[in-house]
Scaffold this motif. Sequence first.
Motif, PDB file in Angstrom:
ATOM      1  N   TYR A  72      38.337  45.519  50.417  1.00 19.32           N
ATOM      2  CA  TYR A  72      39.114  44.255  50.104  1.00 19.32           C
ATOM      3  C   TYR A  72      38.046  43.089  50.043  1.00 19.32           C
ATOM      4  N   HIS A  86      47.638  40.044  45.077  1.00 17.86           N
ATOM      5  CA  HIS A  86      47.588  39.250  46.493  1.00 17.86           C
ATOM      6  C   HIS A  86      47.146  37.705  46.250  1.00 17.86           C
ATOM      7  N   GLU A 119      54.840  38.702  53.489  1.00 15.33           N
ATOM      8  CA  GLU A 119      55.140  40.058  53.415  1.00 15.33           C
ATOM      9  C   GLU A 119      54.441  40.882  52.386  1.00 15.33           C
ATOM     10  N   ARG A 155      51.738  40.002  50.659  1.00 16.02           N
ATOM     11  CA  ARG A 155      50.254  39.752  50.863  1.00 16.02           C
ATOM     12  C   ARG A 155      49.774  40.658  52.073  1.00 16.02           C
ATOM     13  N   GLU A 156      50.667  40.606  53.031  1.00 15.33           N
ATOM     14  CA  GLU A 156      50.136  41.465  54.276  1.00 15.33           C
ATOM     15  C   GLU A 156      50.200  43.032  54.048  1.00 15.33           C
ATOM     16  N   GLU A 157      51.422  43.296  53.059  1.00 15.35           N
ATOM     17  CA  GLU A 157      51.230  44.867  52.758  1.00 15.35           C
ATOM     18  C   GLU A 157      50.096  45.172  52.082  1.00 15.35           C
ATOM     19  N   ARG A 206      47.294  43.913  52.106  1.00 15.79           N
ATOM     20  CA  ARG A 206      46.196  43.820  52.956  1.00 15.79           C
ATOM     21  C   ARG A 206      45.933  44.931  53.678  1.00 15.79           C
ATOM     22  N   GLN A 207      47.271  45.732  54.175  1.00 17.27           N
ATOM     23  CA  GLN A 207      47.235  46.701  54.822  1.00 17.27           C
ATOM     24  C   GLN A 207      47.021  47.954  54.011  1.00 17.27           C
ATOM     25  N   ALA A 208      47.419  47.978  52.846  1.00 16.06           N
ATOM     26  CA  ALA A 208      47.260  49.314  51.755  1.00 16.06           C
ATOM     27  C   ALA A 208      45.678  49.324  51.464  1.00 16.06           C
ATOM     28  N   SER A 224      41.656  48.916  52.014  1.00 22.76           N
ATOM     29  CA  SER A 224      40.853  48.918  53.049  1.00 22.76           C
ATOM     30  C   SER A 224      40.091  47.778  53.189  1.00 22.76           C
ATOM     31  N   PRO A 225      40.054  47.553  54.428  1.00 23.15           N
ATOM     32  CA  PRO A 225      39.181  46.236  54.797  1.00 23.15           C
ATOM     33  C   PRO A 225      37.820  45.779  54.092  1.00 23.15           C
TER      34      PRO A 225
END
Length: 491
Positions: free
Chosen positions: A477, A449, A463, A465-467, A469-471, A473-474
């Motif tokens: 991360y 990322h 896309e 980087r966003e994927e 982020r979604q994968a 956990s916050p």
Amino acid sequence: MGRPALNRQPNTLLAHWLVRSGLSNVGLARAVAQLARAQGHRQVSPDESRVRRWLAGETPREPLPELIASVLAERVGLPLTGPDLGFPGSRTIRVDRPDLPWNAAGTVEAIALLTRSELMLPHTRNGEDATRIHHGEHLLTPLGLWISAKGTVTGQPHTGARGRHIGMTEVNGLRELTRMFRDSDNRLGGMLSRKAVIAQMADATAMLDNCAYTERVGRHLFAAVADLGSVAGWMSFDSGLHTSAQKVFIAALHAASEGEDQALGAHILQCMARQMSHLGHIDDALDLVHLAQYGARRQASPATISMLAALEARFHALLGAFDESERAAGRAEEAFTRINPAEEPTHMEFFDLAELCSTLGVVHQISAKGDTSTRRSDRAEKSLSLLNQALAERPAHRVRSQAFDHLGLARTHLVVGELAGARQESAAAVKLFGAVNSTRVADRLIELHDEAGPFSASSETNELREEIRQAVSPTSYAKCEAPRREQAHRH
């Protein structure tokens, strides 16, 4: 000046630290007497014969334990207490430091203490844990003694204090369990089975401590415990429990020493090297590989030689020594041609053609990233070729390894600006990440990322980087993003 002990046993811990300090019996007695006078203990004046009695198991009266500890601590440059020297206290062995004594009794006690505490340890992904690991000389100096350490295992006859006799049947059963746990780790990651492995390690150590066995069986049992420990340490590392992993690896290395299995010791050291590299301590990682290569030079199989050379190539590349990296990679490829799978130890079963190609593919990816010459594109092409070959050769159950292969491909595509390829490989890695529980994979996704950041003008990169982020956990991360950025910058 001392209290007699029932069933007195030689104080191997005191002997260990006395050797480490370089002091003779006379020298220790004089230094303790001098410190006692300086602190106002006029009645304390031990001589050489008294030191011999301490080594034979006599417990010195207060304030001698702490005076002895102070003298030895100053000589070795490490904090020591009376219990560290084998004098009565709450704990004989300190398992939070890498300098365990190289003997059977100390190894058994360290593993017993470690497994008892590990079974109470909750799963965490606390990034601060990585800052508490030992590194540099504080780690490498005590581990360097592995080369010269001799096994101290003796037969344990049946007595009232020891239970049933055990033999190779129990050892082989433990080896089969280790194979099963290693397979589970490859398929599912380390989080799901880690505590089960720690519990099994505790049971196996109890056999060493409580059962009767011959010297030969004892050596094999220590080696089996060491191999199981390598799996437990690896699972802890994969779960992001870095201090736990390091402690287990160190205890396992001591067990391998007692089992007189230098090749297994080299395997444990390479596990430690991978952990140090993952955390950004590349110089330490390379030193651990060199220690493994030298220590196992008489026992190392072709697979072990190839694996260590491949890792050496990787760490040289991370340090920017590309010529050294290429020479090490050549040695890895040459040794691999001499492998006979039927003659390799079970702990080397993972090192197949796919693993060699993956390791060397990452070597070329790192070199391509750091090389600004005309060879950059050639290095990248070589990386892509090797990593694709690794994927083609991977057994279906090596899911986590497949995720790393796709991540390697994505990062190589980024090096040469092939954003569509990076996006495709990243998506494959994220999909596999959903099938394994591995903090290491999460860490690598976060690195990808960050490396994609300079290409954020591209919709494909956004896309990607966003994927990620979604994968991831916050919470994970937020904890991992800053350390990984710093590590990427160092690399």
